[in-house]
Write a protein that holds these residues in place. Structure first.
Motif, PDB file in Angstrom:
ATOM      1  N   HIS A 105       1.640  64.362  27.540  1.00 14.84           N
ATOM      2  CA  HIS A 105      -0.123  64.966  27.636  1.00 14.84           C
ATOM      3  C   HIS A 105      -0.409  66.206  27.327  1.00 14.84           C
ATOM      4  CE1 HIS A 105      -0.630  60.676  28.284  1.00 14.84           C
ATOM      5  NE2 HIS A 105       0.736  60.253  29.116  1.00 14.84           N
ATOM      6  N   GLY A 106       0.891  67.129  28.089  1.00 16.21           N
ATOM      7  CA  GLY A 106       0.550  68.717  27.877  1.00 16.21           C
ATOM      8  C   GLY A 106       0.891  69.227  28.537  1.00 16.21           C
ATOM      9  N   TRP A 107       0.797  68.492  30.004  1.00 20.18           N
ATOM     10  CA  TRP A 107       1.633  69.196  32.010  1.00 20.18           C
ATOM     11  C   TRP A 107       2.736  69.177  31.387  1.00 20.18           C
ATOM     12  CZ3 TRP A 107       3.471  65.251  33.972  1.00 20.18           C
ATOM     13  CH2 TRP A 107       3.509  63.642  33.858  1.00 20.18           C
ATOM     14  N   TRP A 108       3.456  69.584  32.789  1.00 19.28           N
ATOM     15  CA  TRP A 108       4.377  70.109  33.307  1.00 19.28           C
ATOM     16  C   TRP A 108       4.466  69.838  34.866  1.00 19.28           C
ATOM     17  CZ3 TRP A 108       3.944  73.266  29.233  1.00 19.28           C
ATOM     18  CH2 TRP A 108       5.079  73.584  27.976  1.00 19.28           C
ATOM     19  N   LYS A 109       4.966  69.176  35.606  1.00 17.53           N
ATOM     20  CA  LYS A 109       5.630  68.798  36.724  1.00 17.53           C
ATOM     21  C   LYS A 109       6.501  68.466  37.344  1.00 17.53           C
ATOM     22  CE  LYS A 109       5.148  65.188  39.082  1.00 17.53           C
ATOM     23  NZ  LYS A 109       5.724  64.801  39.598  1.00 17.53           N
ATOM     24  N   ALA A 110       7.591  69.320  37.935  1.00 19.40           N
ATOM     25  CA  ALA A 110       8.506  68.796  38.310  1.00 19.40           C
ATOM     26  C   ALA A 110       8.576  68.894  39.882  1.00 19.40           C
ATOM     27  CB  ALA A 110       9.270  70.439  38.987  1.00 19.40           C
ATOM     28  N   GLU A 111       9.391  67.725  40.716  1.00 18.52           N
ATOM     29  CA  GLU A 111       9.101  67.263  41.842  1.00 18.52           C
ATOM     30  C   GLU A 111       8.935  68.683  42.731  1.00 18.52           C
ATOM     31  OE1 GLU A 111      12.315  64.744  45.326  1.00 18.52           O
ATOM     32  OE2 GLU A 111      12.912  65.254  42.759  1.00 18.52           O
ATOM     33  N   GLU A 112       8.658  68.070  44.068  1.00 12.10           N
ATOM     34  CA  GLU A 112       8.487  68.844  45.132  1.00 12.10           C
ATOM     35  C   GLU A 112       8.994  68.423  46.525  1.00 12.10           C
ATOM     36  OE1 GLU A 112       4.344  70.317  45.613  1.00 12.10           O
ATOM     37  OE2 GLU A 112       3.908  71.218  43.190  1.00 12.10           O
ATOM     38  N   THR A 113      10.192  69.029  47.037  1.00  5.64           N
ATOM     39  CA  THR A 113      10.593  68.596  47.318  1.00  5.64           C
ATOM     40  C   THR A 113      10.693  69.185  49.350  1.00  5.64           C
ATOM     41  OG1 THR A 113      13.200  68.492  46.826  1.00  5.64           O
ATOM     42  CG2 THR A 113      13.066  68.234  49.077  1.00  5.64           C
ATOM     43  N   THR A 114      10.272  68.274  50.216  1.00  5.67           N
ATOM     44  CA  THR A 114       9.942  68.664  51.715  1.00  5.67           C
ATOM     45  C   THR A 114      10.862  68.366  52.520  1.00  5.67           C
ATOM     46  OG1 THR A 114       8.211  67.138  51.763  1.00  5.67           O
ATOM     47  CG2 THR A 114       7.481  68.730  50.873  1.00  5.67           C
ATOM     48  N   ASN A 115      10.307  67.395  53.875  1.00  2.00           N
ATOM     49  CA  ASN A 115      11.313  67.342  54.492  1.00  2.00           C
ATOM     50  C   ASN A 115      11.179  65.653  54.819  1.00  2.00           C
ATOM     51  OD1 ASN A 115      10.183  66.640  57.093  1.00  2.00           O
ATOM     52  ND2 ASN A 115       9.856  69.432  56.479  1.00  2.00           N
ATOM     53  N   VAL A 116      12.335  65.174  55.731  1.00  2.00           N
ATOM     54  CA  VAL A 116      12.329  64.181  55.911  1.00  2.00           C
ATOM     55  C   VAL A 116      10.642  63.287  56.807  1.00  2.00           C
ATOM     56  CG1 VAL A 116      14.581  63.897  55.695  1.00  2.00           C
ATOM     57  CG2 VAL A 116      13.544  63.934  58.178  1.00  2.00           C
ATOM     58  N   THR A 117       9.972  64.267  57.438  1.00  2.00           N
ATOM     59  CA  THR A 117       8.926  63.571  57.940  1.00  2.00           C
ATOM     60  C   THR A 117       7.800  62.667  56.920  1.00  2.00           C
ATOM     61  OG1 THR A 117       8.051  65.697  57.828  1.00  2.00           O
ATOM     62  CG2 THR A 117       9.269  65.399  59.798  1.00  2.00           C
ATOM     63  N   MET A 118       8.176  63.322  55.695  1.00  2.00           N
ATOM     64  CA  MET A 118       6.710  62.702  54.555  1.00  2.00           C
ATOM     65  C   MET A 118       7.819  60.785  54.736  1.00  2.00           C
ATOM     66  SD  MET A 118       5.433  64.830  53.590  1.00  2.00           S
ATOM     67  CE  MET A 118       4.682  65.539  54.988  1.00  2.00           C
ATOM     68  N   ASP A 119       8.666  61.118  54.817  1.00  3.86           N
ATOM     69  CA  ASP A 119       9.215  59.513  54.570  1.00  3.86           C
ATOM     70  C   ASP A 119       9.043  59.190  56.016  1.00  3.86           C
ATOM     71  OD1 ASP A 119      10.488  59.781  51.481  1.00  3.86           O
ATOM     72  OD2 ASP A 119      11.399  61.771  53.305  1.00  3.86           O
ATOM     73  N   ALA A 120       9.332  59.452  57.188  1.00  2.00           N
ATOM     74  CA  ALA A 120       9.723  58.886  58.450  1.00  2.00           C
ATOM     75  C   ALA A 120       8.006  58.346  58.515  1.00  2.00           C
ATOM     76  CB  ALA A 120       9.382  59.857  59.676  1.00  2.00           C
ATOM     77  N   GLU A 121       7.161  59.195  58.275  1.00  4.90           N
ATOM     78  CA  GLU A 121       5.748  58.945  58.315  1.00  4.90           C
ATOM     79  C   GLU A 121       5.424  58.114  57.769  1.00  4.90           C
ATOM     80  OE1 GLU A 121       3.352  62.227  58.515  1.00  4.90           O
ATOM     81  OE2 GLU A 121       4.536  62.587  60.123  1.00  4.90           O
ATOM     82  N   ASP A 122       6.309  58.102  56.301  1.00  7.34           N
ATOM     83  CA  ASP A 122       5.528  56.413  55.453  1.00  7.34           C
ATOM     84  C   ASP A 122       5.771  55.694  55.800  1.00  7.34           C
ATOM     85  OD1 ASP A 122       4.453  55.437  52.402  1.00  7.34           O
ATOM     86  OD2 ASP A 122       7.509  55.341  52.241  1.00  7.34           O
TER      87      ASP A 122
END
Length: 643
Positions: free
Chosen positions: A30-47
Motif C-alpha cells: 500500500h506504500g507505507w512502512w511500519k516497524a514494531e515499536e517495543t515499550t515495556n511489559v506494563t502494556m501487556d500486564a494492563e492488557d
C-alpha cells in the motif's frame, strides 16, 4: 586509526546499496512502512487486567502474554522501562500481578525475587498512582487512598486553571475517562492478594512545605475525598451532567480503528469508562475498540513457545516519511515507483479536520499529519514537518500528483506556522501548552502532563520551513533565537522525543544550517565539540536513557546505529570533514548485517523522559541510510572523486 578514504567510500556505496534493498523490501504494497515499536511489559500486564476487568480474558492469550512478560524479567526479579535498564518499581509490580493472574505462584523463585525487590524499594505504597489505580479496580488497594478526579473537571471552561485543555493531549485523553473511573470506584476482586508486595517500612508521602502548591493540592484532595465519600450523589446536581458530558467527549474522539489517539492508555481507560457508564460489550463502540487491539498485537514463535505482546502505539506516517527521506538522500531516483507509492499513501493520510489543537488556534485552517494509521484528532508538528520534507524529495511527470503534493505542503506550512508557541518554539501537539499547574496535582506522578516547546520539534519545524523558502520569515527567525537560547551550557540540546542530547543535536544542527547559520557560528562549534567529546572509542555514538535522570549518563552508552547516524547527520549538516566523521561512517558500515540492516536492541526513542521509552525498530535502518547517503553527497561536493 588511519582510514583509507578511497576504500571507505567504496564500502559506503556497497552499504548504501544493501541498505536500500533491505528497506525497500520492508515496504507495504500500500506504500507505507511500519516497524514494531517495543515499550515495556506494563502494556501487556494492563492488557490482561483490562480483559479480566471486562470478563473476556481467555486462557490462550493469558499464557502467551505471560510467556512474554517472563522473558523480559531481569535476573534480580525486576522489570525495566527499557531493554538493559535497571528495575523500575511500578513496572515490576504490574508485571508481577499479571503473572499472578496467569497462575504463577508467589512462592516460585522468579516471583519471590520480584516481591523481595519491591519490598526493598518501598513496596506498592511507593508505586505510581496509575499502578495503585489498577490495583484498586481489583480490590488490591483502597480507592480512599487514591487522589480524586471529579468528572466535573471536564466542565471547566477554557481559560480556567486545570481545565482539560491545560493538559497535554495524551494526558487529556487519559484523565477524562479516569474521572469516570474515579466516580464509580469499581472493584472486581481477584482470587489472590499481594500482601507480599507491601513494605512494612513505607510511610505516607510528604505533603510538602506548609503553604506550598503541593500542600495546597493535597488539602484540596482531602476536601474532594470528603465530598466524594460523605455527600450523597443526589446532592451533587452537576454530577449526572458531568458524566454525560464526559461520555460525549470520549465517544467523539474515538478513531476509525477503534482506538483513542492510537495510544494504549487512553484507549484502555476509555473502554473501562464507557463500560462503567453502561455501554454493553457488543455495542459498536466497544466492539470496535476491542477489535482494534488486534492490529496492535504481535505474536511470534520462540524457543519457549508463542509469545504475545502489545504495541503501545504505531507510527506508519513517521516511519514512511523517514524511509522516503533515507532512500532519496541515499540516491534512489526521485521518481522511483516505491517513493511515488509512499507519496500517494502520505497524501491520503493528511488530516484535514479540526482537532483539540483548534481550542487554542480557533482560526487556523487544518493541515498536517498524525503519527498513526488513524488519528484525525491529534495531528502533530513532528510528523507534519517530516512528511513535507519527504514530499519535497519526490519528482514525477504526473502534474496532478505534483499539484496535490504542493497543495498539501502549503496547508502544512500554514498549519505548522500557526502552531508556533508565543516564545518561538513548538510543542508536539498543542500551542502554548505550558501551564505547569496540572502537574502539581497528586494524580500526576508519571510522565509529563503538558506539551511545552522542545528543541527537537522546534528544529524540525525550522528545517521544514526553511526548505520551503521561509528561512528569512519572522517565524523562523524567532524559532532560531529560541533554539539558541535553549542550547545547554556544554553545547548540546535536550532531546524530548529521542535519547537524548545526541538526538537534540542531530535535530538542531541541520535546522540551523537550513536556516542559513554558518558553520563557524559559536553555537554550531560548541555542538560539534560536544559530539567530538562523546564519540566512543569504536567510532560510534551512544547514549543510555538514564541520561534523563542521571547526568553521569549524558552522552554515554554503547554505540547504536541510530544515535551514531544522528551525530553524523548533525556533523555533515555543519560541513564537518574531520576524521571524526570518517570513523563514525566506518562504524556504521562495519556493523551492518549482510542483509543490509543493522541490529539495535537498545531503546533510543522517548515517550516520557525518565519514565517511558520506545524502541523504534525502524530507526536502526532509516537513520544510518540517511547518514551514509549524505556522507557520499558531501564528499562528492567537496571534490572527492571516490564519492
Amino acid at each position: 586509526m588511519t582510514i583509507d578514504l578511497g576504500v571507505l567510500h567504496g564500502h559506503v556505496r556497497v552499504a548504501v546499496s544493501r541498505a536500500q534493498k533491505h528497506l525497500l523490501g520492508m515496504q507495504s504494497p500500500h506504500g507505507w512502512w511500519k516497524a514494531e515499536e517495543t515499550t515495556n511489559v506494563t502494556m501487556d500486564a494492563e492488557d490482561l487486567l483490562l480483559r479480566e476487568f471486562l470478563g473476556i480474558r481467555r486462557q490462550q492469550e493469558t499464557v502467551e502474554s505471560a510467556r512474554w512478560i517472563r522473558s523480559q524479567q531481569n535476573s534480580d526479579g525486576t522489570w525495566a522501562t527499557f531493554g538493559g535498564g535497571p528495575g523500575e518499581l511500578s513496572t515490576t509490580i504490574e508485571g508481577y500481578i499479571a503473572l499472578r493472574l496467569a497462575g504463577d505462584q508467589s512462592h516460585e523463585p522468579h516471583m519471590r525475587r520480584a516481591a523481595a525487590w519491591v519490598r526493598m524499594h518501598g513496596g506498592v505504597e511507593s508505586s505510581r498512582v496509575f499502578t495503585r489505580l489498577w490495583m484498586a479496580m481489583f480490590g488490591l488497594w483502597q480507592w480512599e487512598r487514591l487522589p480524586v478526579l471529579p468528572p466535573e473537571l471536564v466542565m471547566l471552561p477554557r481559560g480556567v486553571p486545570l481545565n482539560i485543555y491545560d493538559w497535554a493531549c495524551w494526558a487529556r485523553q487519559t484523565i477524562v475517562p479516569l474521572t469516570v473511573v474515579s466516580h464509580f470506584r469499581p472493584v472486581r476482586p481477584l482470587p489472590f492478594g499481594v500482601d507480599e508486595l507491601h513494605s512494612p517500612h513505607s510511610g505516607h508521602a510528604s505533603r510538602g512545605p506548609r503553604g506550598s502548591q503541593a500542600d495546597g493540592f493535597r488539602r484540596l484532595d482531602e476536601v474532594l475525598h470528603l465530598w466524594e465519600e460523605k455527600v450523597p450523589h443526589r446532592w451533587k446536581p452537576l454530577r449526572r451532567h458531568a458524566l454525560r458530558r464526559t461520555a460525549e467527549w470520549i465517544i467523539a474522539r474515538q478513531e476509525a480503528d477503534g482506538s483513542w489517539g492510537g495510544l494504549q492508555p487512553p484507549w484502555v481507560y476509555s473502554i473501562i469508562a464507557l463500560r462503567l457508564l453502561g455501554c454493553p460489550l457488543d455495542h459498536p463502540i466497544l466492539r470496535s475498540a476491542l477489535h482494534g487491539f488486534d492490529g496492535f498485537l504481535i505474536r511470534e514463535t520462540t524457543s519457549e513457545g508463542t509469545v504475545r505482546r502489545l504495541e503501545g502505539c504505531q507510527g506508519p506516517v513517521w516511519d514512511t516519511a523517514l524511509a522516503v527521506i533515507a532512500l532519496a538522500d541515499s540516491g534512489l531516483p526521485a521518481d522511483h515507483p516505491s517513493l511515488t507509492a509512499a507519496g500517494e499513501w502520505l497524501l491520503g493520510a493528511e488530516v484535514r479536520s479540526r482537532g483539540d489543537w483548534a481550542v487554542r488556534r480557533p482560526g487556523l485552517p487544518p493541515g498536517g499529519w498524525a503519527f498513526e494509521f488513524a488519528n484525525d484528532h491529534y495531528p502533530d508538528i513532528d510528523d507534519a514537518t517530516e512528511v513535507v520534507l519527504a514530499l519535497d524529495r519526490l519528482r514525477t511527470a504526473d502534474t496532478g500528483f505534483a499539484s496535490r503534493v504542493r497543495d498539501a505542503q502549503e496547508r502544512a506550512v500554514t498549519w505548522v506556522s500557526g502552531m508556533q508557541s508565543r516564545g518561538g518554539g513548538w510543542g508536539a501537539f498543542d500551542a502554548d501548552n505550558t501551564s505547569t499547574l496540572v502537574e502539581k496535582l497528586p494524580f500526576c506522578d508519571f510522565g509529563r502532563g503538558i506539551d511545552p516547546p522542545s528543541a527537537d520539534v522546534t528544529a524540525h519545524a525550522v528545517e521544514m520551513l526553511s526548505a520551503r523558502g521561509k528561512a528569512g520569515a519572522p517565524t523562523v527567525r524567532k524559532a532560531v533565537r529560541w533554539l539558541l537560547d535553549h542550547q545547554e551550557a556544554d553545547g548540546s540540546w535536550f532531546g524530548r522525543w529521542g535519547v537524548n542530547y545526541i538526538y537534540g543535536i542531530g535535530a538542531v544542527l541541520p535546522a540551523l544550517t537550513a536556516a542559513g547559520m554558518p558553520a563557524g557560528h559559536p553555537a554550531v562549534r560548541r555542538a560539534i565539540r560536544w559530539l567530538a567529546g562523546h564519540q566512543n572509542e569504536d567510532g560510534g555514538w551512544g547514549e543510555d536513557p538514564r541520561s534523563y535522570v542521571d547526568t553521569a549518563w549524558i552522552g554515554r552508552g554503547t554505540s547504536t546505529p541510530s544515535q551514531t547516524a544522528w551525530a553524523l547527520i548533525a556533523l555533515l549538516a555543519a560541513g564537518e570533514t574531520s576524521d571524526m566523521v570518517d570513523r563514525g561512517i566506518n562504524w556504521l558500515i562495519t556493523t551492518q548485517r549482510n542483509d543490509g540492516g543493522w541490529d539495535e536492541p537498545q531503546f533510543t526513542g522517548t515517550g516520557f523522559p525518565g519514565d517511558f521509552y520506545i524502541r523504534y525498530h525502524s530507526y536502526r535502518d532509516v537513520f544510518p541510510l540517511t547518514a551514509l547517503g549524505r556522507y557520499l553527497t558531501a564528499r562528492a561536493e567537496n571534490g572527492h572523486p571516490h564519492a
